[in-house]
Scaffold this active site. Sequence first.
Site, short mmCIF file in Angstrom:
data_model
loop_
_atom_site.label_atom_id
_atom_site.label_comp_id
_atom_site.label_asym_id
_atom_site.label_seq_id
_atom_site.Cartn_x
_atom_site.Cartn_y
_atom_site.Cartn_z
N ARG A 136 0.92 -1.23 0.00
CA ARG A 136 0.23 -0.02 -0.03
C ARG A 136 0.95 1.33 0.19
NH1 ARG A 136 -2.13 -0.90 5.82
NH2 ARG A 136 -0.12 -2.02 5.65
N ALA A 243 -16.30 4.51 5.98
CA ALA A 243 -17.22 5.40 5.02
C ALA A 243 -16.55 6.56 4.66
CB ALA A 243 -18.64 5.37 5.28
N CYS A 251 -4.58 2.26 -8.26
CA CYS A 251 -4.88 1.08 -7.99
C CYS A 251 -5.98 0.37 -8.07
CB CYS A 251 -3.91 0.39 -6.79
SG CYS A 251 -2.35 0.75 -7.08
C1 UGA Z 1 -4.01 -0.76 -2.68
C2 UGA Z 1 -4.04 -1.92 -2.06
O1 UGA Z 1 -4.54 -1.89 -0.71
C3 UGA Z 1 -2.85 -2.78 -1.95
O2 UGA Z 1 -2.82 -3.85 -1.33
C4 UGA Z 1 -2.36 -2.80 -3.40
O3 UGA Z 1 -1.18 -3.35 -3.32
C5 UGA Z 1 -2.33 -1.61 -4.04
O4 UGA Z 1 -3.45 -0.85 -4.10
C6 UGA Z 1 -1.79 -1.81 -5.54
O5 UGA Z 1 -2.64 -2.49 -6.21
O6 UGA Z 1 -0.36 -1.42 -5.79
P1 UGA Z 1 -3.26 1.65 -2.19
O7 UGA Z 1 -3.91 2.13 -3.63
O8 UGA Z 1 -1.99 2.29 -1.97
O9 UGA Z 1 -3.31 0.18 -2.00
O10 UGA Z 1 -4.36 2.27 -1.17
P2 UGA Z 1 -5.45 1.70 -0.01
O11 UGA Z 1 -4.71 1.95 1.24
O12 UGA Z 1 -5.95 0.48 -0.69
O13 UGA Z 1 -6.59 2.54 -0.20
C7 UGA Z 1 -7.27 3.02 -1.42
C8 UGA Z 1 -8.24 4.11 -1.23
O14 UGA Z 1 -9.39 3.48 -0.72
C9 UGA Z 1 -7.89 5.48 -0.65
O15 UGA Z 1 -8.49 6.50 -1.33
C10 UGA Z 1 -8.58 5.27 0.70
O16 UGA Z 1 -8.97 6.52 1.33
C11 UGA Z 1 -9.85 4.44 0.27
N1 UGA Z 1 -10.43 3.83 1.54
C12 UGA Z 1 -9.61 2.71 2.02
C13 UGA Z 1 -11.67 4.04 2.07
O17 UGA Z 1 -12.23 5.09 1.31
N2 UGA Z 1 -12.08 3.38 3.15
C14 UGA Z 1 -11.43 2.43 3.85
O18 UGA Z 1 -11.89 1.81 4.82
C15 UGA Z 1 -10.00 1.98 3.19
#
Ligand code: UGA
Length: 424
Positions: A136, A243, A251
């Site tokens: 991440r 939420a 990604c």
């Molecule tokens: C994501 C995956 O979590 C990684 O496991 C994966 O390796 C990566 O994509 C990739 O494909 O390279 P990342 O995009 O860095 O990682 O970020 P996340 O932590 O997954 O968050 C993604 C989005 O979801 C953010 O905008 C975050 O704010 C949002 N989010 C996350 C929510 O709105 N609610 C949540 O409960 C969690």
Amino acid sequence: MAELGHRVIGLDVDAQRVAALSAARPPFHEPGFAELLTRTVASGRLTFTTDYADLAGADVHFLALGTPQRADGLGADLGMIESALDSLVPLLAARGGARTLIAGKSTVPVGTARRLHARVAGIAGATVVWNPEFLREGFAVSDTLRPDRLVYGLADPAGAEAEHEVALLDRVYAPMLATSIPRKVYSLESAELVKVSANSFLATKISFINAISELCDITGADVADVAEAIGMDDRIGRKFLRAGVGFGGGCLPKDLRGLISRAGELGAVDSFAFLRDIDAINTGRREYMLRRARAALGDSLEGRRVAVLGAAFKPDTDDVRDSPALDIAVRLVGEGADVSITDPAALANVRARFPSLHAIEDVEEALAGAELVLLLTEWPLYRELDPARAGTLVAARRLIDGRNVLDLAAWRRAGWDASGLGRR
Ligand code: UGA
């Protein structure tokens, strides 16, 4: 990998980036990365180049190229991977049959690795394996050095070559395997699908809770309560149930659309129709926030001062790709609002993309004179804001917490009209 003790050469076609990395200057914001880069460059184990000839002696070539969404919105653009492989082929052929792995780390449509494997099949000793990456942003260093699992995708996991392929990858990851990180050996296709399935599942969790949060807004329930209690069921789990304005980044949105598109090509259109809804719920969150902003300001945003806290797609990164915060800010401007946007890391990227946006380093300056404050990226800095102090800066104490991280009661006590998304 240099940290694991290997001799690593990083290649990029961007000479400026290679020069910066060679001088141990990180080209992006990522906690802990500068220290790691400095240490590994100083050790002499990590160097950078733009010249493929420098990679001639390598036992393993990791393909860690971007696979962005194609301009037509359908599927992934594999151009960078294809051209990297084209450049590697002459080097592989010159190895005189010595075992060489091309290990894909990039996220690709299922079936890609098999096609790349076929392209090197005639070169003695060379094989393509797939070794997806699950890090991440914001946690890249720890996720890379201490992943939940290692996945090796092989062309023929039961074949004669499998043992050698696994042994070579095990040599790469030996220090990690010594700490009992699980390692799974699958087919190329399973390995590719593990990655896109994981990201699409995470996206599904987020859109699910966001849909529930809309019902909370209508009925007076609180989405944080619902998420907390359903998360206590191990089968559901607590994570990725926050939420808010939805997911962004390079990604989740791209991989979701990539899976829909690939499933369609493979004839599984109907079974993946729900993922279109997951995507639509997510993009709908941005419109939902705009509706809430309009409602807070009496239906028109024309000429109204709005402070947007956060521009990155999430905290601890300067990445603004498909960022809900930035998208909402740009749309507010489109509706005539006078928007100040602030972010502790991403403003250079904001200015590069939207030079006309009013990007302000200092939070207090961004808040000054605002009639509405929107928290759209939950940087710790914004979570720790003092409502009383912030109240002295704005023109009207109106706040919508688009990430549901603030103590709304404390803000209300300080005289703010404060609300979240799906919160009481
Ligand atoms: C994501 C995956 O979590 C990684 O496991 C994966 O390796 C990566 O994509 C990739 O494909 O390279 P990342 O995009 O860095 O990682 O970020 P996340 O932590 O997954 O968050 C993604 C989005 O979801 C953010 O905008 C975050 O704010 C949002 N989010 C996350 C929510 O709105 N609610 C949540 O409960 C969690």
